[in-house]
Design a protein around this motif. Sequence first.
Motif, PDB file in Angstrom:
ATOM      1  N   SER A 123       0.827  -1.208   0.000  1.00 52.55           N
ATOM      2  CA  SER A 123       0.000   0.000   0.000  1.00 52.55           C
ATOM      3  C   SER A 123       0.863   1.262   0.000  1.00 52.55           C
ATOM      4  N   PHE A 124       1.931   1.236   0.796  1.00 55.14           N
ATOM      5  CA  PHE A 124       2.826   2.391   0.892  1.00 55.14           C
ATOM      6  C   PHE A 124       3.477   2.697  -0.458  1.00 55.14           C
ATOM      7  N   PHE A 125       4.005   1.675  -1.124  1.00 46.02           N
ATOM      8  CA  PHE A 125       4.691   1.900  -2.392  1.00 46.02           C
ATOM      9  C   PHE A 125       3.721   2.254  -3.517  1.00 46.02           C
ATOM     10  N   ILE A 126       2.502   1.670  -3.507  1.00 42.82           N
ATOM     11  CA  ILE A 126       1.509   2.032  -4.520  1.00 42.82           C
ATOM     12  C   ILE A 126       1.154   3.511  -4.403  1.00 42.82           C
ATOM     13  N   GLN A 127       1.099   3.998  -3.170  1.00 40.74           N
ATOM     14  CA  GLN A 127       0.818   5.419  -2.950  1.00 40.74           C
ATOM     15  C   GLN A 127       2.021   6.290  -3.288  1.00 40.74           C
ATOM     16  N   LEU A 128       3.229   5.775  -3.006  1.00 41.17           N
ATOM     17  CA  LEU A 128       4.453   6.569  -3.179  1.00 41.17           C
ATOM     18  C   LEU A 128       4.913   6.652  -4.631  1.00 41.17           C
ATOM     19  N   VAL A 129       4.883   5.513  -5.322  1.00 36.44           N
ATOM     20  CA  VAL A 129       5.382   5.472  -6.712  1.00 36.44           C
ATOM     21  C   VAL A 129       4.404   6.209  -7.622  1.00 36.44           C
ATOM     22  N   PRO A 130       4.867   7.152  -8.424  1.00 33.44           N
ATOM     23  CA  PRO A 130       3.952   7.904  -9.296  1.00 33.44           C
ATOM     24  C   PRO A 130       3.445   7.045 -10.450  1.00 33.44           C
ATOM     25  N   GLU A 131       2.272   7.399 -10.945  1.00 31.60           N
ATOM     26  CA  GLU A 131       1.705   6.687 -12.098  1.00 31.60           C
ATOM     27  C   GLU A 131       2.355   7.205 -13.369  1.00 31.60           C
ATOM     28  N   VAL A 132       3.004   6.327 -14.109  1.00 32.43           N
ATOM     29  CA  VAL A 132       3.751   6.693 -15.311  1.00 32.43           C
ATOM     30  C   VAL A 132       3.238   5.880 -16.494  1.00 32.43           C
ATOM     31  N   THR A 133       2.950   6.556 -17.589  1.00 28.77           N
ATOM     32  CA  THR A 133       2.501   5.866 -18.805  1.00 28.77           C
ATOM     33  C   THR A 133       3.701   5.587 -19.695  1.00 28.77           C
ATOM     34  N   LEU A 134       4.146   4.346 -19.709  1.00 27.40           N
ATOM     35  CA  LEU A 134       5.264   3.953 -20.558  1.00 27.40           C
ATOM     36  C   LEU A 134       4.809   3.657 -21.974  1.00 27.40           C
ATOM     37  N   THR A 135       3.624   3.101 -22.099  1.00 32.96           N
ATOM     38  CA  THR A 135       3.050   2.797 -23.408  1.00 32.96           C
ATOM     39  C   THR A 135       1.535   2.769 -23.277  1.00 32.96           C
ATOM     40  N   ASP A 137      -0.248   0.823 -25.269  1.00 30.16           N
ATOM     41  CA  ASP A 137      -0.656  -0.492 -25.786  1.00 30.16           C
ATOM     42  C   ASP A 137      -1.093  -1.367 -24.614  1.00 30.16           C
ATOM     43  N   PRO A 138      -2.377  -1.728 -24.529  1.00 33.57           N
ATOM     44  CA  PRO A 138      -2.859  -2.505 -23.376  1.00 33.57           C
ATOM     45  C   PRO A 138      -2.277  -3.918 -23.314  1.00 33.57           C
ATOM     46  N   ILE A 139      -1.948  -4.498 -24.453  1.00 37.04           N
ATOM     47  CA  ILE A 139      -1.384  -5.851 -24.440  1.00 37.04           C
ATOM     48  C   ILE A 139       0.016  -5.841 -23.835  1.00 37.04           C
ATOM     49  N   ILE A 140       0.825  -4.848 -24.216  1.00 39.22           N
ATOM     50  CA  ILE A 140       2.164  -4.730 -23.623  1.00 39.22           C
ATOM     51  C   ILE A 140       2.057  -4.463 -22.124  1.00 39.22           C
ATOM     52  N   ASN A 141       1.115  -3.609 -21.737  1.00 38.77           N
ATOM     53  CA  ASN A 141       0.905  -3.340 -20.312  1.00 38.77           C
ATOM     54  C   ASN A 141       0.474  -4.605 -19.566  1.00 38.77           C
ATOM     55  N   ALA A 142      -0.392  -5.398 -20.200  1.00 39.15           N
ATOM     56  CA  ALA A 142      -0.855  -6.636 -19.570  1.00 39.15           C
ATOM     57  C   ALA A 142       0.295  -7.625 -19.399  1.00 39.15           C
TER      58      ALA A 142
END
Length: 313
Positions: A123-135, A137-142
């Motif tokens: 929970s701590f790291f999910i809150q701490l790490v920023p949301e970054v869009t690398l791509t 493409d949903p398949i690559i993300n999956a």
Amino acid sequence: MKKSKLYRRFRYLVRRRTRRFKLFRVLQSISKEKYDEKISASILYGFLSAVAVNFFFQPGHVYASGATGLSQIISALSSRFLGVNLPVSVTFYLINLPLMVLAWYQIGHKFTIFTFITVSMSSFFIQLVPEVTLTNDPIINALFGGVVLGAGIGFALRSNISSGGTDIVSLTIRKRTGKNVGSISLLVNGTIMLIAGVTFGWKYALYSMITIFVSSRVTDAVFTKQKRMQAMIITNHPEQVIKKIHTRLHRGATMIHGAEDTYNHEQKAVLITIITRAEYAEFKQIMQKTDPHAFVSVSDNVHILGRFVEEEN
């Protein structure tokens, strides 16, 4: 009347002190173990789960399995229909809190403490790490999200810790009934995919299926919790080895007397025991301390017929 009040007060203080002493004994027993390895694994899992969620799952609208996927679904639904931006880290923590209470009473105290640490780190790291869009493409993300999360779960299992969620429910039912309940995980994951499909489109349900499949395969590659190992020990000190196997691993062993070393013609004992992959590191420590000159042969991934108990703590 005064005596009755004093007696109730006395009983309350006794129960309170007993609970505190019980918790102290649990913490004291943990300090004797390799708790540093488990805490390190909790931190690693927390970081990897945060990378998977914030770098791949959330930007790609892909949903993970178990409590992580449920927290994503709840967060997305609250934002879409209620206009409330409920963080994934908060929903993940709230889902696990009642389950940890269940684990404390039904599974074990040490298990619950390490699960609490793991859930808190995640929970701590999910809150701490920023949301970054690398791509986009949903398949690559999956695919990559499944790889990262599966690696985190695998490393956690190697240290014999749980990430909470459906693990707690499955372990509780297995402890009460003696049966493996894989249908719980299937039900939760099926619900996640169904909600994702109905709410956001069926293609997102298919992407989530890819994530769940890849995550499970990577977890198996890093570590398989159900993997059993057969250890054959040829030793001059069988009693010391057996005592440690009984007290530290809570495993039985079969002893064969009268074995002879063909080189020196010394009489030795042969011990055969079955352990899990999670117990292998401690088993090596036991052999190094009790008989460093013993000959030990370990066979990986053996099949068992008969009763084999898995320790949950």
